[in-house]
Design a protein around this motif. Sequence first.
Motif, mmCIF file in Angstrom:
data_model
loop_
_atom_site.group_PDB
_atom_site.id
_atom_site.type_symbol
_atom_site.label_atom_id
_atom_site.label_comp_id
_atom_site.label_asym_id
_atom_site.label_seq_id
_atom_site.Cartn_x
_atom_site.Cartn_y
_atom_site.Cartn_z
ATOM 1 N N ARG A 55 0.803 -1.225 0.000
ATOM 2 C CA ARG A 55 0.000 0.000 0.000
ATOM 3 C C ARG A 55 0.835 1.275 0.000
ATOM 4 O O ARG A 55 0.329 2.359 -0.278
ATOM 5 N N GLY A 56 2.142 1.142 0.330
ATOM 6 C CA GLY A 56 2.999 2.313 0.437
ATOM 7 C C GLY A 56 2.806 3.004 1.781
ATOM 8 O O GLY A 56 1.827 2.773 2.484
ATOM 9 N N GLY A 57 3.743 3.842 2.183
ATOM 10 C CA GLY A 57 3.633 4.551 3.450
ATOM 11 C C GLY A 57 4.993 4.755 4.095
ATOM 12 O O GLY A 57 6.036 4.491 3.490
ATOM 13 N N SER A 58 4.967 5.254 5.338
ATOM 14 C CA SER A 58 6.195 5.506 6.092
ATOM 15 C C SER A 58 6.341 4.467 7.195
ATOM 16 O O SER A 58 5.340 3.970 7.718
ATOM 17 N N GLU A 59 7.590 4.154 7.534
ATOM 18 C CA GLU A 59 7.845 3.157 8.574
ATOM 19 C C GLU A 59 8.956 3.657 9.491
ATOM 20 O O GLU A 59 9.965 4.185 9.027
ATOM 21 N N ILE A 139 7.950 3.829 1.578
ATOM 22 C CA ILE A 139 7.748 3.071 0.341
ATOM 23 C C ILE A 139 6.659 3.777 -0.446
ATOM 24 O O ILE A 139 5.546 3.989 0.066
ATOM 25 N N GLY A 140 6.963 4.148 -1.660
ATOM 26 C CA GLY A 140 6.001 4.848 -2.500
ATOM 27 C C GLY A 140 4.893 3.930 -2.979
ATOM 28 O O GLY A 140 5.092 2.727 -3.151
ATOM 29 N N PRO A 141 3.699 4.454 -3.217
ATOM 30 C CA PRO A 141 2.578 3.641 -3.678
ATOM 31 C C PRO A 141 2.819 2.978 -5.030
ATOM 32 O O PRO A 141 2.304 1.905 -5.306
ATOM 33 N N SER A 142 3.627 3.618 -5.890
ATOM 34 C CA SER A 142 3.891 3.016 -7.202
ATOM 35 C C SER A 142 4.722 1.749 -7.057
ATOM 36 O O SER A 142 4.518 0.763 -7.778
#
Length: 337
Positions: A55-59, A139-142
């Motif tokens: 899904r993408g996002g920050s971690e 992680i980018g959504p693409s």
Amino acid sequence: MASFSKFGNDLYTGERSIDFVGRRKLWYGIAAVMILLSIALPIARGGFVFGIEFRGGSEFQVAGVADLDLEGPRAKAQDLAASTVEAIDPQASPRVSIVGTDSVRVQTEQLLPEQSTQARDALATAFGVDITSVTASFIGPSWGADITGSALRALIVFIVLAAILMALYFRTWKMSVAAIASLLHDIIITAGVYGALGFEITPSAVIGFLTILGFSLYDTVVVFDKIRENTTEDANSSPRTFAGSVNLAVNQTLVRSINTGVVAALPVGAILFIGAYVLGAGTLRDIALALFIGIIVGTYSTIFIAAPIYSQLREQEPDILAHSTKLEAARSALGGR
């Protein structure tokens, strides 16, 4: 153990028999209910929970946190991490998990660069660790979409190649269709369990899904080999109908299928328990959970789904139908004397 061995021997010789093929409507009904539940329950929960890789996002990962091997501190650490990130961005929707015995992992929606920096500093302050103990990544959504596409393509290619190879090996497309139908049954139910229980689908889980496909096909090939042997060695001189020969083959391989499933499930269960609950390794948990569910479902589907479907696909062939009609007529004549 001796009684189980005798049970297996009785099944192999035909002295004792379980009517798997004759009761196929019951198995189909159970499978249909399980598939419907596997679709409906995840929908009722709001859909599948996909990992950040999809899904993408920050971690953020905070290392060196004390007392995370205790239940109380674990819960407090999760609440603290969630509230810390929400204070920076109320729309972050943080998902907090404990990794190992001293690390906290926080996954959120995509944050702006300045928000990410603020979150990292805030987490370090909240947990009383040095800023270097907090790692941040995104992680980018693409990229997540690319991973999703790759996983789906891998699944489709696997199924197509498996169908072609099985059709060539058994010299009939009907065995291939039965095996793939069983395989799809396994995928849907395994994914459904993940969705119904709210487990996160990660790349590790996808690897587990793809691995169980191989196990399911292996078990199906073993049973189908015995079916081919039973249905070709006597041909039209067999004292059994085609369905009877298929059912005998399933009974003859039943104990082997159960033993294979148990032997495969035990070490996977150990990995699941030790890796997930003792060591707190999320990757081990994701792979082992998919394998554990898939092994159980795959063993079931080979016996109750694949073999009955194959029998049903072939029972109306002219030669097989004529042989069955001849046997039924002979049995009726003997019964009438």
